[in-house]
Design a protein around this motif. Structure first.
Motif, PDB file in Angstrom:
ATOM      1  N   PRO A 180       4.820   0.026   0.000  1.00 15.94           N
ATOM      2  CA  PRO A 180       3.500   0.173   0.139  1.00 15.94           C
ATOM      3  C   PRO A 180       2.807  -0.186   1.239  1.00 15.94           C
ATOM      4  O   PRO A 180       3.493  -1.054   2.137  1.00 15.94           O
ATOM      5  N   VAL A 181       1.816   0.320   1.383  1.00 15.26           N
ATOM      6  CA  VAL A 181       1.147   0.169   2.892  1.00 15.26           C
ATOM      7  C   VAL A 181      -0.342  -0.533   2.667  1.00 15.26           C
ATOM      8  O   VAL A 181      -0.655  -1.709   3.293  1.00 15.26           O
ATOM      9  N   ASP A 182      -1.050  -0.140   1.644  1.00 12.93           N
ATOM     10  CA  ASP A 182      -2.543  -0.609   1.414  1.00 12.93           C
ATOM     11  C   ASP A 182      -2.703  -0.398   0.057  1.00 12.93           C
ATOM     12  O   ASP A 182      -2.737   0.835  -0.575  1.00 12.93           O
ATOM     13  N   SER A 183      -3.336  -1.656  -0.740  1.00 12.63           N
ATOM     14  CA  SER A 183      -3.679  -1.497  -2.146  1.00 12.63           C
ATOM     15  C   SER A 183      -2.760  -0.807  -2.999  1.00 12.63           C
ATOM     16  O   SER A 183      -3.619   0.125  -3.937  1.00 12.63           O
ATOM     17  N   CYS A 184      -1.654  -1.156  -3.119  1.00 10.15           N
ATOM     18  CA  CYS A 184      -0.920  -0.452  -3.986  1.00 10.15           C
ATOM     19  C   CYS A 184       0.598  -1.333  -4.019  1.00 10.15           C
ATOM     20  O   CYS A 184       0.852  -2.161  -3.216  1.00 10.15           O
ATOM     21  N   ARG A 185       1.469  -1.175  -5.072  1.00 10.03           N
ATOM     22  CA  ARG A 185       2.737  -1.631  -4.831  1.00 10.03           C
ATOM     23  C   ARG A 185       3.918  -0.656  -5.485  1.00 10.03           C
ATOM     24  O   ARG A 185       3.477   0.161  -6.171  1.00 10.03           O
ATOM     25  N   ILE A 186       5.136  -0.990  -5.131  1.00  8.57           N
ATOM     26  CA  ILE A 186       6.316  -0.102  -5.537  1.00  8.57           C
ATOM     27  C   ILE A 186       6.865  -0.718  -6.443  1.00  8.57           C
ATOM     28  O   ILE A 186       7.514  -1.711  -6.208  1.00  8.57           O
ATOM     29  N   GLU A 187       7.320  -0.253  -7.849  1.00 10.25           N
ATOM     30  CA  GLU A 187       8.140  -0.904  -8.608  1.00 10.25           C
ATOM     31  C   GLU A 187       9.034   0.335  -9.191  1.00 10.25           C
ATOM     32  O   GLU A 187       8.379   1.449  -9.800  1.00 10.25           O
ATOM     33  N   ASP A 188      10.250   0.119  -9.096  1.00 11.40           N
ATOM     34  CA  ASP A 188      11.431   1.402  -9.912  1.00 11.40           C
ATOM     35  C   ASP A 188      10.895   2.822  -9.349  1.00 11.40           C
ATOM     36  O   ASP A 188      10.975   3.493 -10.088  1.00 11.40           O
ATOM     37  N   PRO A 244      -6.701  -0.988 -11.341  1.00 15.56           N
ATOM     38  CA  PRO A 244      -7.763  -0.360 -11.800  1.00 15.56           C
ATOM     39  C   PRO A 244      -9.005  -0.914 -10.764  1.00 15.56           C
ATOM     40  O   PRO A 244      -8.998  -2.046 -10.397  1.00 15.56           O
ATOM     41  N   GLY A 245     -10.027  -0.003 -10.432  1.00 12.77           N
ATOM     42  CA  GLY A 245     -11.077  -0.130  -9.502  1.00 12.77           C
ATOM     43  C   GLY A 245     -10.976   0.015  -8.045  1.00 12.77           C
ATOM     44  O   GLY A 245     -11.704   0.103  -7.274  1.00 12.77           O
ATOM     45  N   VAL A 246      -9.405   0.372  -7.639  1.00  8.27           N
ATOM     46  CA  VAL A 246      -9.355   0.644  -6.464  1.00  8.27           C
ATOM     47  C   VAL A 246      -9.497   1.980  -6.133  1.00  8.27           C
ATOM     48  O   VAL A 246      -8.879   2.838  -6.999  1.00  8.27           O
ATOM     49  N   ARG A 247     -10.109   2.319  -5.178  1.00  6.79           N
ATOM     50  CA  ARG A 247     -10.651   3.572  -4.830  1.00  6.79           C
ATOM     51  C   ARG A 247      -9.693   4.481  -3.945  1.00  6.79           C
ATOM     52  O   ARG A 247      -9.647   5.727  -3.424  1.00  6.79           O
ATOM     53  N   ALA A 248      -8.799   3.630  -3.121  1.00  6.05           N
ATOM     54  CA  ALA A 248      -8.203   4.026  -2.101  1.00  6.05           C
ATOM     55  C   ALA A 248      -6.813   3.401  -1.898  1.00  6.05           C
ATOM     56  O   ALA A 248      -6.801   2.257  -1.862  1.00  6.05           O
ATOM     57  N   ALA A 249      -5.790   3.975  -1.831  1.00  2.00           N
ATOM     58  CA  ALA A 249      -4.227   3.518  -1.453  1.00  2.00           C
ATOM     59  C   ALA A 249      -3.473   4.398  -0.528  1.00  2.00           C
ATOM     60  O   ALA A 249      -3.669   5.379  -0.643  1.00  2.00           O
ATOM     61  N   PRO A 258     -10.530   7.931  -8.460  1.00  2.00           N
ATOM     62  CA  PRO A 258     -11.734   7.714  -9.172  1.00  2.00           C
ATOM     63  C   PRO A 258     -11.681   6.418  -9.813  1.00  2.00           C
ATOM     64  O   PRO A 258     -10.502   5.750  -9.921  1.00  2.00           O
ATOM     65  N   ASP A 259     -12.574   5.948 -10.295  1.00  2.00           N
ATOM     66  CA  ASP A 259     -12.866   4.778 -11.133  1.00  2.00           C
ATOM     67  C   ASP A 259     -11.852   4.899 -12.308  1.00  2.00           C
ATOM     68  O   ASP A 259     -11.911   5.940 -12.926  1.00  2.00           O
ATOM     69  N   ALA A 260     -11.009   3.762 -12.830  1.00  2.00           N
ATOM     70  CA  ALA A 260     -10.186   3.815 -14.001  1.00  2.00           C
ATOM     71  C   ALA A 260     -10.249   2.425 -14.692  1.00  2.00           C
ATOM     72  O   ALA A 260     -10.550   1.286 -14.250  1.00  2.00           O
ATOM     73  N   GLN A 261      -9.838   2.639 -16.035  1.00  2.04           N
ATOM     74  CA  GLN A 261      -9.621   1.516 -16.720  1.00  2.04           C
ATOM     75  C   GLN A 261      -8.286   0.891 -16.705  1.00  2.04           C
ATOM     76  O   GLN A 261      -8.141  -0.239 -17.029  1.00  2.04           O
ATOM     77  N   ASP A 262      -7.352   1.871 -16.748  1.00  2.00           N
ATOM     78  CA  ASP A 262      -6.184   1.285 -16.615  1.00  2.00           C
ATOM     79  C   ASP A 262      -5.141   1.449 -15.229  1.00  2.00           C
ATOM     80  O   ASP A 262      -5.979   2.023 -14.218  1.00  2.00           O
ATOM     81  N   VAL A 263      -4.115   0.803 -14.885  1.00  2.00           N
ATOM     82  CA  VAL A 263      -3.542   1.024 -13.918  1.00  2.00           C
ATOM     83  C   VAL A 263      -3.009   2.382 -13.645  1.00  2.00           C
ATOM     84  O   VAL A 263      -2.500   3.014 -14.661  1.00  2.00           O
ATOM     85  N   TRP A 264      -3.198   2.799 -12.282  1.00  2.00           N
ATOM     86  CA  TRP A 264      -2.560   3.984 -11.959  1.00  2.00           C
ATOM     87  C   TRP A 264      -1.187   4.074 -12.089  1.00  2.00           C
ATOM     88  O   TRP A 264      -0.454   3.058 -11.072  1.00  2.00           O
ATOM     89  N   GLN A 265      -0.013   5.165 -12.544  1.00  2.00           N
ATOM     90  CA  GLN A 265       1.140   5.045 -12.325  1.00  2.00           C
ATOM     91  C   GLN A 265       1.444   6.148 -11.709  1.00  2.00           C
ATOM     92  O   GLN A 265       1.661   7.292 -12.616  1.00  2.00           O
ATOM     93  N   LEU A 266       2.215   6.244 -10.716  1.00  3.75           N
ATOM     94  CA  LEU A 266       2.377   7.730  -9.952  1.00  3.75           C
ATOM     95  C   LEU A 266       3.919   7.552  -9.478  1.00  3.75           C
ATOM     96  O   LEU A 266       4.361   6.509  -8.979  1.00  3.75           O
TER      97      LEU A 266
END
Length: 698
Positions: free
Chosen positions: A646-654, A661-666, A615-623
């Motif tokens: 990462p494959v699409d619309s995301c990045r991997i850190e640690d 924010p604003g990305v609806r699919a990753a 869903p839409d969010a104001q902050d970065v999703w951290q999973l």
């Protein structure tokens, strides 16, 4: 026995005269009365006095008590045999029973349809229907004796000619006859039900007997609109399961016919069109005694058998309770997956467990609707002990959920993992066409029961849908389940299955039944639905399914305290960030898995690709994706990732997945490290939890 159920004297006397071949005039002369007097008795205009009844009994060679209670026919042995339906005068031909092709012709389908029919004919609502499936292999002299009892040799010419055609049924019959000649082995499948109505009614008029034995597509259900079946097709699975299209029946009636209730026996054979000795035959044949009524001359009808005949036919029933025994001659599993006696037995048991587990569950407020068992015999000796089907063995979580409902022990919100939560899901029943009412319709509240479970109760995260007599319609997989939700099982009760009262119950039953195909395995668009209900009926079904999904998401998205599995933080569900304090209300958005793919490679590593819907969010999703093995026993041990990409619309850190924010699919991919696996990868199921990392990620 009520006065309405007692056969009239005139009807009884007319049948005895026909059975003995005596005319009214001859009988009058023997009694020294006028022919008009006998005619008056036969046509119910008068009844003889007791002294004359004794004289009549003497002339008929029967006990006088038979005339006073009309409980038995004159002991005249009429020759039993097969009567084949003549070919049609217009040249029409049927090369098989089309109704038999409406279902998969396997033992699972037979068990489902036959047991559903037994439940629909439940006689005493305070007691369960009892069904007993018996597989019996005959060889040697046992096979010879049975073939003699059913007059197999008299059918040889019909079998030979019917097998000659180049049609599906003829080809199968040809193979079956050849196999029997080579192996000299025959499997019988007997399906007994008790506390059922039995094959009541006359030989030819409307009734349960005629619907099963004489007619096609005649459902003839009397269950107050709660019947599981409605097409009149289910009985065809019995004949379809026979290699030779042959079924014998022995019924104990809940209402007398011809003054009797026990041991009503008949056989029916369904063959393709054939020509024997220059005479065409249409297809079906019946085994019985010759009909004595002139208008049905040449027809074989049911007869009241003695115990010796039942033993020869392997149709002896265990008690005098009403119900019917169906004997499928040459039983087989047409799917080819169950060939041995044990495989056939296991398939019957599995079908009963999966389709009728709910009907076999009882509680404090209501007992079970059904009891079921399966037995295997070889030449009259027990091959495997009776298997009493216990729904708790295969579906423990579902059984617990339904029992909690019947015991009125459900909760409105889960606080511990062993509880059962109950919620209502509205179903809008649209109006029928031509009823003068237009609008959205009447609302029926179906009941959804959900409980968490372990990995052995599969399929996980599905909802079993049912109505009426609690036969499983289908397993429904809710869409867009929250990430990290604990595994669950759920059941949805609709219509009469809710055990509710009110007009909406009956209306929901009729609506959902109209939405089912002949297999009764889904709720969807059917010809009956669109022809009976106002426009929008299919939309109401879609809304109902959407409501089920929404209710499940709401229930599994709630946290429960789990005192057996460690701190609740380990089970925390992924949610939008709130202010962080425990007292704050959760944010309304929840991430969900849109698609997941996985495989085990040659090294034993799990390779997964997960697509997230956000869903839409104001902050970065951290999973923080955590890989765990769902092994057969114990907890869920975590395993290490060899790589996260990462494959699409995301990045991997640690080791964390970050989505802007604003990305609806990753989409991201992960590969587990086989060195950290507690067991081989292909021996366990991989569970991926996506948790909030403690402390966050920059």
């Amino acid at each position: 026995m009520s006065s309405e159920e007692v056969e009239k004297f005139g009807t009884w006397l007319a049948r005895q005269l026909r059975r003995t071949g005596v005319t009214q005039a001859d009988f009058a002369a023997r009694l020294d009365v006028t022919r008009a007097a006998v005619s008056a008795w036969v046509n119910h205009r008068a009844e003889p006095r007791e002294e004359m009844k004794r004289k009549i009994a003497t002339q008929l060679g029967t006990d006088p008590s038979a005339l006073f209670n009309l409980s038995a026919d004159v002991a005249v042995e009429l020759p039993r045999g097969w009567q084949h339906r003549p070919g049609h005068n217009d040249g029409g031909r049927e090369y098989g029973n089309a109704a038999a092709f409406a279902f998969d012709a396997d033992l699972a389908g037979l068990a489902r349809e036959a047991t559903q029919n037994s439940l629909d004919e439940r006689y005493d609502d305070n007691e369960p229907v009892r069904v007993h499936f018996t597989l019996h292999e005959l060889t040697g002299e046992h096979l010879d004796a049975f073939q003699q009892a059913i007059q197999w040799n008299s059918l040889q010419a019909h079998f030979t000619e019917a097998a000659k055609a180049d049609q599906k049924v003829s080809r199968s019959l040809r193979v079956s006859l050849s196999n029997l000649a080579e192996t000299r082995s025959l499997v019988l499948l007997r399906v007994d039900d008790y506390n059922a109505s039995g094959l009541t009614g006359s030989e030819y008029d409307d009734g349960r007997y005629a619907a099963v034995v004489r007619r096609q597509l005649d459902s003839h259900k009397h269950t107050g609109g709660q019947a599981g079946g409605s097409y009149g097709l289910g009985k065809a699975t019995l004949w379809a399961a026979s290699r030779f299209g042959m079924v014998f029946m022995n019924s104990t009636l809940s209402r007398p016919w011809e003054g009797r209730t026990e041991r009503r026996v008949v056989g029916r054979l369904d063959l393709p069109w054939r020509e024997v000795e220059g005479r065409p035959y249409a297809g079906p044949a019946w085994f019985g005694e010759p009909e004595t009524e002139t208008r049905y001359a040449g027809v074989s009808r049911s007869w009241w058998a003695d115990e010796r005949t039942l033993a020869d036919l392997h149709l002896t029933r265990a008690s005098s309770e009403p119900g019917t025994s169906f004997l499928v001659v040459g039983a087989h599993d047409a799917s080819g997956f169950a060939e041995t006696l044990e495989e056939m037995r296991n398939k019957l048991v599995r079908s009963l467990e999966d389709n009728f587990w709910a009907a076999m569950v009882g509680g404090r407020t209501a007992g079970p609707l059904l009891e079921a068992q399966v037995t295997t015999l070889r030449n009259g000796h027990v091959d495997k002990p009776d298997h009493r089907v216990d729904p708790r063995q295969r579906h423990p979580a579902l059984t617990r959920a339904l029992k909690s409902y019947l015991d009125e022990e459900t909760v409105s919100e889960l606080t511990t993992s062993d509880q059962v939560v109950k919620a209502e899901v509205p179903l809008t029943v649209p109006p029928l066409k031509g009823k003068g009412f237009r609008g959205k319709g009447i609302t029926h509240d179906a009941v959804l029961l959900l409980t968490h479970t372990d990995e052995e109760d599969e399929p996980l995260n599905h909802v079993v849908l049912m109505r009426g007599n609690r036969m499983t319609i289908t397993d429904h997989r809710p869409r867009e389940l929250p990430l990290g939700a604990s595994p669950f099982r759920a059941v949805l009760l609709a219509g009469a299955a809710t055990r509710g009262k009110g007009e909406d119950i009956q209306l929901a039953e009729e609506f959902l039944r109209a939405s089912e195909p002949p297999e009764h395995n889904k709720w969807d668009r059917t010809e009956e639905l669109t022809s009976l209900y106002e426009r929008g009926a299919q939309t109401r079904l879609r809304e109902f399914r959407t409501g089920i999904d929404e209710t499940v998401r709401r229930l599994v998205g709630r946290r429960e305290s789990n005192t057996d599995e460690g701190p609740s933080s380990l089970l925390e569900l992924l949610q939008l960030d709130g202010s962080g304090s425990p007292g704050n209300r959760r944010a309304p958005g929840t991430a969900a898995i849109d698609k997941a793919e996985a495989r085990v490679d040659s090294t034993g590593a799990w390779n997964v690709r997960v697509t997230l819907k956000l869903p839409d969010a104001q902050d970065v999703w951290q999973l923080a994706p955590v890989a765990k093995f769902a092994v057969r026993s114990g907890g869920r041990p975590s395993v290490e990732w060899m790589s996260l990409s990462p494959v699409d619309s995301c990045r991997i850190e640690d080791g964390h997945v970050l989505v802007e924010p604003g990305v609806r699919a990753a989409t991201f991919e992960g590969v587990t490290d086989p060195a950290t696996h507690p067991v081989k990868g292909n021996l366990a199921r991989l569970v991926v939890d996506l948790q909030k990392p403690r402390g966050g990620v920059a």
